[in-house]
Design a protein around this motif. Sequence first.
Motif, PDB file in Angstrom:
ATOM      1  N   TRP A 163       0.833  -1.198   0.000  1.00 49.04           N
ATOM      2  CA  TRP A 163       0.000   0.000   0.000  1.00 49.04           C
ATOM      3  C   TRP A 163       0.869   1.250   0.000  1.00 49.04           C
ATOM      4  CZ3 TRP A 163      -2.075  -2.954   4.657  1.00 49.04           C
ATOM      5  CH2 TRP A 163      -3.031  -3.896   4.253  1.00 49.04           C
ATOM      6  N   PRO A 164       0.333   2.392  -0.462  1.00 53.95           N
ATOM      7  CA  PRO A 164       1.091   3.641  -0.504  1.00 53.95           C
ATOM      8  C   PRO A 164       1.026   4.436   0.797  1.00 53.95           C
ATOM      9  CG  PRO A 164      -1.042   3.979  -1.521  1.00 53.95           C
ATOM     10  CD  PRO A 164      -0.988   2.518  -1.120  1.00 53.95           C
ATOM     11  N   SER A 165       1.613   5.614   0.774  1.00 52.88           N
ATOM     12  CA  SER A 165       1.502   6.627   1.841  1.00 52.88           C
ATOM     13  C   SER A 165       2.008   6.169   3.196  1.00 52.88           C
ATOM     14  CB  SER A 165       0.040   7.104   1.958  1.00 52.88           C
ATOM     15  OG  SER A 165      -0.435   7.581   0.726  1.00 52.88           O
ATOM     16  N   GLY A 166       3.121   5.454   3.223  1.00 47.48           N
ATOM     17  CA  GLY A 166       3.707   5.019   4.484  1.00 47.48           C
ATOM     18  C   GLY A 166       3.204   3.682   4.970  1.00 47.48           C
ATOM     19  N   ASN A 167       2.170   3.145   4.320  1.00 44.69           N
ATOM     20  CA  ASN A 167       1.620   1.857   4.719  1.00 44.69           C
ATOM     21  C   ASN A 167       2.445   0.676   4.210  1.00 44.69           C
ATOM     22  OD1 ASN A 167      -0.961   2.778   6.033  1.00 44.69           O
ATOM     23  ND2 ASN A 167      -1.239   3.692   4.024  1.00 44.69           N
ATOM     24  N   GLU A 168       3.480   0.986   3.427  1.00 45.48           N
ATOM     25  CA  GLU A 168       4.345  -0.069   2.899  1.00 45.48           C
ATOM     26  C   GLU A 168       5.438  -0.480   3.886  1.00 45.48           C
ATOM     27  OE1 GLU A 168       6.398   3.801   1.731  1.00 45.48           O
ATOM     28  OE2 GLU A 168       4.359   3.053   2.018  1.00 45.48           O
ATOM     29  N   TYR A 169       5.606   0.279   4.966  1.00 46.72           N
ATOM     30  CA  TYR A 169       6.736   0.046   5.868  1.00 46.72           C
ATOM     31  C   TYR A 169       6.785  -1.348   6.498  1.00 46.72           C
ATOM     32  CZ  TYR A 169       7.908   5.009   5.511  1.00 46.72           C
ATOM     33  OH  TYR A 169       8.274   6.244   5.034  1.00 46.72           O
ATOM     34  N   PRO A 170       5.674  -1.933   6.941  1.00 43.38           N
ATOM     35  CA  PRO A 170       5.777  -3.278   7.510  1.00 43.38           C
ATOM     36  C   PRO A 170       6.336  -4.293   6.512  1.00 43.38           C
ATOM     37  CG  PRO A 170       3.680  -2.286   8.102  1.00 43.38           C
ATOM     38  CD  PRO A 170       4.311  -1.382   7.076  1.00 43.38           C
TER      39      PRO A 170
END
Length: 356
Positions: A133-140
């Motif tokens: 996912w975009p907007s920082g949701n890719e971190y995990p």
Amino acid sequence: MKHISTLTALLAALTLSGAHAQNPVQVKVQLKWFPQAQFAGFFVAQAKGYYKAEGLDVQFLPTGDQSPIQTVATGTADFGTTWITDLLTARQQGIPVVHIAQLFQKSGYTLVALKSQGLKGPADFKGKRVGVWPSGNEYPAVALLKKYGLTTSLDSTVSNPSVQAVTYPFDPSIVFPDKVDLVSAMTYNEVDQIVGLGYPLDKLQIFHASDYGINLLEDLMFSTERTLSSSNFKGSGLSGKEVAARLVRATIKGWNYAVKNQKEAVSIVLVNCGNTCKGSGSRSSASSHQTWQMAEVAKLYNAGPTLKGMAGYLDPATYKANVTLLKSLGILKSDPTASAVDYSVWEMATGKKAMK
């Protein structure tokens, strides 16, 4: 004299209560996603009058693929919900957001693949396409892959990444399973959507990030240094911290009720949401999808400190582990400043002492 002072105190309390009823403090809360059971505690607190009892008039602002950090940082909202990595990376970028309460005590993030692919663990993800996912949701996902020595196409400095990241806008049906081999999915939402697409649980291989040491905390409440340092929040006569404490107190009460009364909580959620309450395919019933979601988010809330009577508390050891992990992966360059977390709001809200 004692009776007179008691009467005076009672009249003062009644006057204050009346003032709250007539002039509640307007508070805007930016939710991380559209209305659904992920935020059941908030909707229950509103429906049950818990916010009103605290003298607050709370408005929830739904969002799509925009980060709540942006909304709160610009002052469009006073408070918001987000994930710990979003908050800490924002702090690193100089955005003065502050953690005030931790609602979910366990990560619900997973990567889902079809069992037919034969993937046994993250080491097998090399050469695969991963939906993020975009907007920082890719971190995990980035954290999980980096831990296993895998590079992704999200890193522009890598010429030949071992994993191809495919960014998609949150609906797994857009990419799974034709365009990706693994897809990001929260236990309470996309997992059920994938089942609804015709892939039953016994056909899925679900990799829980927390099982691999990536327990990056998710739904938390936050605000900004500016709001919390206000001595007169929106002319209410209350400090920003007092408003924050009232909001947290009522929200925790709402969550406690929602977890214990899940069927009723789902009925309250359904009043607040539209088509986004539905799942996919065979799970297209809003009621069934939200019932699944409520049961799953209850597991994330009812963990860690919550089980010790400290709901909303950010466990310092877990927080430190999150920071250490993010630093080791290069997502954080250094330790966040102490002001990134304000335990005093939780202490004011609960009357309990934080063990820092």
